[in-house]
Design a protein around this motif. Structure first.
Motif, PDB file in Angstrom:
ATOM      1  N   PHE A  46       0.849  -1.195   0.000  1.00  0.00           N
ATOM      2  CA  PHE A  46       0.000   0.000   0.000  1.00  0.00           C
ATOM      3  C   PHE A  46       0.885   1.246   0.000  1.00  0.00           C
ATOM      4  O   PHE A  46       1.574   1.512   0.974  1.00  0.00           O
ATOM      5  CB  PHE A  46      -0.907   0.004   1.237  1.00  0.00           C
ATOM      6  CG  PHE A  46      -1.974  -1.038   1.178  1.00  0.00           C
ATOM      7  CD1 PHE A  46      -3.215  -0.737   0.625  1.00  0.00           C
ATOM      8  CD2 PHE A  46      -1.744  -2.317   1.654  1.00  0.00           C
ATOM      9  CE1 PHE A  46      -4.201  -1.711   0.556  1.00  0.00           C
ATOM     10  CE2 PHE A  46      -2.726  -3.284   1.578  1.00  0.00           C
ATOM     11  CZ  PHE A  46      -3.954  -2.994   1.034  1.00  0.00           C
ATOM     12  N   LEU A  47       0.846   1.993  -1.103  1.00  0.00           N
ATOM     13  CA  LEU A  47       1.579   3.264  -1.135  1.00  0.00           C
ATOM     14  C   LEU A  47       0.732   4.360  -0.483  1.00  0.00           C
ATOM     15  O   LEU A  47       1.263   5.305   0.088  1.00  0.00           O
ATOM     16  CB  LEU A  47       1.927   3.646  -2.576  1.00  0.00           C
ATOM     17  CG  LEU A  47       2.842   2.676  -3.324  1.00  0.00           C
ATOM     18  CD1 LEU A  47       3.227   3.243  -4.676  1.00  0.00           C
ATOM     19  CD2 LEU A  47       4.091   2.353  -2.524  1.00  0.00           C
ATOM     20  N   ILE A  48      -0.593   4.210  -0.630  1.00  0.00           N
ATOM     21  CA  ILE A  48      -1.507   5.102   0.096  1.00  0.00           C
ATOM     22  C   ILE A  48      -2.465   4.189   0.870  1.00  0.00           C
ATOM     23  O   ILE A  48      -3.073   3.285   0.290  1.00  0.00           O
ATOM     24  CB  ILE A  48      -2.285   6.027  -0.851  1.00  0.00           C
ATOM     25  CG1 ILE A  48      -1.323   6.932  -1.621  1.00  0.00           C
ATOM     26  CG2 ILE A  48      -3.301   6.869  -0.064  1.00  0.00           C
ATOM     27  CD1 ILE A  48      -1.983   7.847  -2.638  1.00  0.00           C
ATOM     28  N   GLU A  49      -2.547   4.397   2.172  1.00  0.00           N
ATOM     29  CA  GLU A  49      -3.416   3.558   2.983  1.00  0.00           C
ATOM     30  C   GLU A  49      -4.303   4.448   3.836  1.00  0.00           C
ATOM     31  O   GLU A  49      -3.806   5.326   4.566  1.00  0.00           O
ATOM     32  CB  GLU A  49      -2.542   2.652   3.883  1.00  0.00           C
ATOM     33  CG  GLU A  49      -3.298   1.511   4.472  1.00  0.00           C
ATOM     34  CD  GLU A  49      -2.367   0.497   5.118  1.00  0.00           C
ATOM     35  OE1 GLU A  49      -1.162   0.753   5.218  1.00  0.00           O
ATOM     36  OE2 GLU A  49      -2.877  -0.559   5.539  1.00  0.00           O
ATOM     37  N   LYS A  50      -5.582   4.220   3.727  1.00  0.00           N
ATOM     38  CA  LYS A  50      -6.594   5.031   4.428  1.00  0.00           C
ATOM     39  C   LYS A  50      -6.341   6.526   4.199  1.00  0.00           C
ATOM     40  O   LYS A  50      -6.410   7.337   5.128  1.00  0.00           O
ATOM     41  CB  LYS A  50      -6.594   4.706   5.929  1.00  0.00           C
ATOM     42  CG  LYS A  50      -7.080   3.301   6.219  1.00  0.00           C
ATOM     43  CD  LYS A  50      -7.005   2.993   7.687  1.00  0.00           C
ATOM     44  CE  LYS A  50      -7.385   1.552   7.945  1.00  0.00           C
ATOM     45  NZ  LYS A  50      -7.078   1.128   9.293  1.00  0.00           N
ATOM     46  N   HIS A  68      -3.559   8.074   3.659  1.00  0.00           N
ATOM     47  CA  HIS A  68      -2.235   8.577   4.031  1.00  0.00           C
ATOM     48  C   HIS A  68      -1.161   7.950   3.152  1.00  0.00           C
ATOM     49  O   HIS A  68      -1.179   6.741   2.925  1.00  0.00           O
ATOM     50  CB  HIS A  68      -1.922   8.249   5.495  1.00  0.00           C
ATOM     51  CG  HIS A  68      -2.813   8.964   6.452  1.00  0.00           C
ATOM     52  ND1 HIS A  68      -2.717  10.316   6.681  1.00  0.00           N
ATOM     53  CD2 HIS A  68      -3.846   8.527   7.213  1.00  0.00           C
ATOM     54  CE1 HIS A  68      -3.646  10.678   7.550  1.00  0.00           C
ATOM     55  NE2 HIS A  68      -4.364   9.612   7.884  1.00  0.00           N
ATOM     56  N   ILE A  69      -0.231   8.798   2.720  1.00  0.00           N
ATOM     57  CA  ILE A  69       0.872   8.275   1.906  1.00  0.00           C
ATOM     58  C   ILE A  69       1.833   7.519   2.818  1.00  0.00           C
ATOM     59  O   ILE A  69       2.276   8.058   3.835  1.00  0.00           O
ATOM     60  CB  ILE A  69       1.631   9.411   1.188  1.00  0.00           C
ATOM     61  CG1 ILE A  69       0.681  10.174   0.253  1.00  0.00           C
ATOM     62  CG2 ILE A  69       2.810   8.873   0.399  1.00  0.00           C
ATOM     63  CD1 ILE A  69       1.278  11.397  -0.376  1.00  0.00           C
ATOM     64  N   ASN A  70       2.126   6.268   2.439  1.00  0.00           N
ATOM     65  CA  ASN A  70       3.043   5.451   3.234  1.00  0.00           C
ATOM     66  C   ASN A  70       4.467   5.686   2.701  1.00  0.00           C
ATOM     67  O   ASN A  70       4.915   5.032   1.764  1.00  0.00           O
ATOM     68  CB  ASN A  70       2.633   3.975   3.107  1.00  0.00           C
ATOM     69  CG  ASN A  70       3.360   3.103   4.083  1.00  0.00           C
ATOM     70  OD1 ASN A  70       4.424   3.458   4.572  1.00  0.00           O
ATOM     71  ND2 ASN A  70       2.782   1.948   4.373  1.00  0.00           N
ATOM     72  N   GLN A  71       5.131   6.647   3.325  1.00  0.00           N
ATOM     73  CA  GLN A  71       6.439   7.077   2.807  1.00  0.00           C
ATOM     74  C   GLN A  71       7.498   5.975   2.909  1.00  0.00           C
ATOM     75  O   GLN A  71       8.364   5.854   2.046  1.00  0.00           O
ATOM     76  CB  GLN A  71       6.909   8.317   3.554  1.00  0.00           C
ATOM     77  CG  GLN A  71       5.997   9.502   3.265  1.00  0.00           C
ATOM     78  CD  GLN A  71       6.419  10.748   4.001  1.00  0.00           C
ATOM     79  OE1 GLN A  71       7.579  10.942   4.317  1.00  0.00           O
ATOM     80  NE2 GLN A  71       5.457  11.605   4.276  1.00  0.00           N
ATOM     81  N   GLN A  72       7.364   5.171   3.964  1.00  0.00           N
ATOM     82  CA  GLN A  72       8.336   4.083   4.148  1.00  0.00           C
ATOM     83  C   GLN A  72       8.243   3.067   2.997  1.00  0.00           C
ATOM     84  O   GLN A  72       9.251   2.652   2.434  1.00  0.00           O
ATOM     85  CB  GLN A  72       8.057   3.393   5.479  1.00  0.00           C
ATOM     86  CG  GLN A  72       9.268   2.660   6.007  1.00  0.00           C
ATOM     87  CD  GLN A  72       8.963   1.997   7.332  1.00  0.00           C
ATOM     88  OE1 GLN A  72       8.098   2.449   8.087  1.00  0.00           O
ATOM     89  NE2 GLN A  72       9.643   0.925   7.616  1.00  0.00           N
ATOM     90  N   GLU A  73       6.988   2.719   2.634  1.00  0.00           N
ATOM     91  CA  GLU A  73       6.770   1.767   1.522  1.00  0.00           C
ATOM     92  C   GLU A  73       7.252   2.378   0.209  1.00  0.00           C
ATOM     93  O   GLU A  73       7.796   1.674  -0.631  1.00  0.00           O
ATOM     94  CB  GLU A  73       5.279   1.412   1.406  1.00  0.00           C
ATOM     95  CG  GLU A  73       4.800   0.378   2.397  1.00  0.00           C
ATOM     96  CD  GLU A  73       5.449  -0.978   2.211  1.00  0.00           C
ATOM     97  OE1 GLU A  73       5.717  -1.381   1.070  1.00  0.00           O
ATOM     98  OE2 GLU A  73       5.710  -1.647   3.221  1.00  0.00           O
ATOM     99  N   MET A  74       7.030   3.688   0.072  1.00  0.00           N
ATOM    100  CA  MET A  74       7.463   4.342  -1.171  1.00  0.00           C
ATOM    101  C   MET A  74       8.975   4.286  -1.306  1.00  0.00           C
ATOM    102  O   MET A  74       9.504   4.008  -2.371  1.00  0.00           O
ATOM    103  CB  MET A  74       6.971   5.792  -1.215  1.00  0.00           C
ATOM    104  CG  MET A  74       5.500   5.858  -1.569  1.00  0.00           C
ATOM    105  SD  MET A  74       4.915   7.497  -1.894  1.00  0.00           S
ATOM    106  CE  MET A  74       5.870   8.010  -3.271  1.00  0.00           C
ATOM    107  N   ARG A  75       9.667   4.530  -0.197  1.00  0.00           N
ATOM    108  CA  ARG A  75      11.140   4.472  -0.212  1.00  0.00           C
ATOM    109  C   ARG A  75      11.602   3.037  -0.506  1.00  0.00           C
ATOM    110  O   ARG A  75      12.508   2.822  -1.294  1.00  0.00           O
ATOM    111  CB  ARG A  75      11.692   4.931   1.135  1.00  0.00           C
ATOM    112  CG  ARG A  75      12.039   6.429   1.157  1.00  0.00           C
ATOM    113  CD  ARG A  75      12.951   6.765   2.324  1.00  0.00           C
ATOM    114  NE  ARG A  75      12.326   6.466   3.602  1.00  0.00           N
ATOM    115  CZ  ARG A  75      11.487   7.285   4.246  1.00  0.00           C
ATOM    116  NH1 ARG A  75      11.194   8.463   3.735  1.00  0.00           N
ATOM    117  NH2 ARG A  75      10.951   6.944   5.399  1.00  0.00           N
ATOM    118  N   ARG A  76      10.919   2.079   0.138  1.00  0.00           N
ATOM    119  CA  ARG A  76      11.300   0.683  -0.027  1.00  0.00           C
ATOM    120  C   ARG A  76      11.146   0.217  -1.477  1.00  0.00           C
ATOM    121  O   ARG A  76      11.925  -0.568  -1.979  1.00  0.00           O
ATOM    122  CB  ARG A  76      10.440  -0.195   0.895  1.00  0.00           C
ATOM    123  CG  ARG A  76      11.104  -1.498   1.298  1.00  0.00           C
ATOM    124  CD  ARG A  76      10.301  -2.186   2.386  1.00  0.00           C
ATOM    125  NE  ARG A  76       8.981  -2.570   1.933  1.00  0.00           N
ATOM    126  CZ  ARG A  76       8.727  -3.669   1.248  1.00  0.00           C
ATOM    127  NH1 ARG A  76       9.700  -4.492   0.941  1.00  0.00           N
ATOM    128  NH2 ARG A  76       7.495  -3.961   0.861  1.00  0.00           N
TER     129      ARG A  76
END
Lengths: 208, 124
Positions: A75-79, A81-89
């Motif tokens: 999930f890059l965006i969850e509920k 909110h942007i999931n910055q950690q996942e985006m970096r990963r």
């Protein structure tokens, strides 16, 4: 690719893509080098292809193996909110995210509830309920049941199997053609029929 | 799952086929080596006509396996063995020392068989 059950390059998982590239390369070598027997290419292609089939067969049964081979969607965006950690990963920049959203006609990132990066690299977007298009069910509108159009004549050729499957026969077809002032099936480019009996007919254009 | 099973069966057939191929290559190599060694013995006993005859016999055997070797071996390897046969014949006819050429031919034959075997060196 057809034996892998895929039709497009974009549908391939990373391991399948690697196998496809390897197979192409292995096939090219014996063709380029006349001193190399064809059997070298054939055996290695068959081996890699069989291993890929076995692995994907096992992956169908094991969730853990599937996760190991093909990864998991994230999930890059969850509920909202942007999931910055996942985006970096996933080495996914904000530019790429907004570009993907625009490609799916989403201009405002706030309207997104979930953005899922699938294992094949595609981004699926689920909008917030208030931003989703209104459906017929929400509007309490009764819709006609969707039916699939079956092709009966394809470029002048009668598809007998399809005719039988949709419960029609040759006599019905001849009658239908006569109703459209057509004497032979060869004059028809496309004829489809839906379950509700509606017909689409396109005549063949005259050759110039 | 049917596809995976079919793939497993094909892999099994390939494995059996590969081991049969290795056996066949060893047979070819053993027969050739025996004939070449007979030729070498004759050469060491300074019986050159017999050495040439035995070498021709080995060459005939090698050429009879032509169809098989062309399907399963690289043409470079086949050509190398052919060249070494002719090298020995040339050396035998001009009277110079042929032992090195014999050893080279035997080593190459052994190497071809080793390359076909599933060893770490041949895989890597």
């Amino acid at each position: 690719m057809r034996l892998m059950g895929k039709r497009q390059l974009g549908q391939l998982e990373p391991s399948e893509l690697v196998v496809s590239v390897l197979i192409a390369d292995l096939g090219a070598h014996p063709l380029q080098d006349i001193g190399m027997p064809m059997i070298y290419g054939i055996v290695s292609i068959v081996t890699i292809f069989c291993l890929e089939l076995i692995l994907s067969g096992l992956a169908l049964r094991s969730v853990r193996l599937r996760g190991f081979l093909w990864g998991k969607p994230c999930f890059l965006i969850e509920k909202g909110h942007i999931n910055q950690q996942e985006m970096r990963r996933n080495r996914f920049t904000i530019d790429e995210l907004t570009e993907e959203l625009r490609r799916q006609s989403v201009l405002d990132i706030q309207s997104v509830a979930y953005a899922v990066l699938e294992t094949d690299g595609t981004l699926n977007v689920i909008l917030r309920p208030e931003n989703q298009p209104v459906t017929a069910a929400q509007m309490n509108i009764q819709m006609e049941t969707a039916s699939y159009p079956v092709i009966l004549i394809d470029d002048g050729r009668i598809l007998s199997d399809n005719l039988r499957k949709c419960g029609r026969n040759q006599r019905w077809l001849e009658k239908t053609l006569r109703e459209h002032s057509i004497s032979k099936a060869s004059e028809v480019f496309l004829l489809t029929v839906r379950e509700n009996g509606s017909i689409y007919l396109a005549r063949k254009e005259n050759k110039r | 799952m049917k596809r995976a099973l079919a793939a497993a069966v094909i892999l099994l057939i390939l494995t059996v086929g590969s081991s049969l191929h290795i056996r066949k290559m060893n047979q070819i190599s053993d027969s050739l080596t025996a004939e070449i060694l007979r030729s070498l013995d004759a050469y060491q006993e300074e019986n050159r006509p017999l050495a040439v005859e035995k070498l021709y016999s080995a060459m005939r055997f090698w050429h009879e396996a032509d169809m098989y070797t062309h399907i399963f071996l690289s043409h470079e390897d086949i050509q190398r063995i052919n060249d070494e046969f002719y090298d020995i014949l040339l050396i035998l006819s001009d009277g110079s020392d042929a032992e090195h050429a014999y050893q080279r031919l035997l080593e190459n034959l052994t190497q071809i068989c080793l390359d076909e075997q599933p060893r770490l060196e041949s895989i890597l």
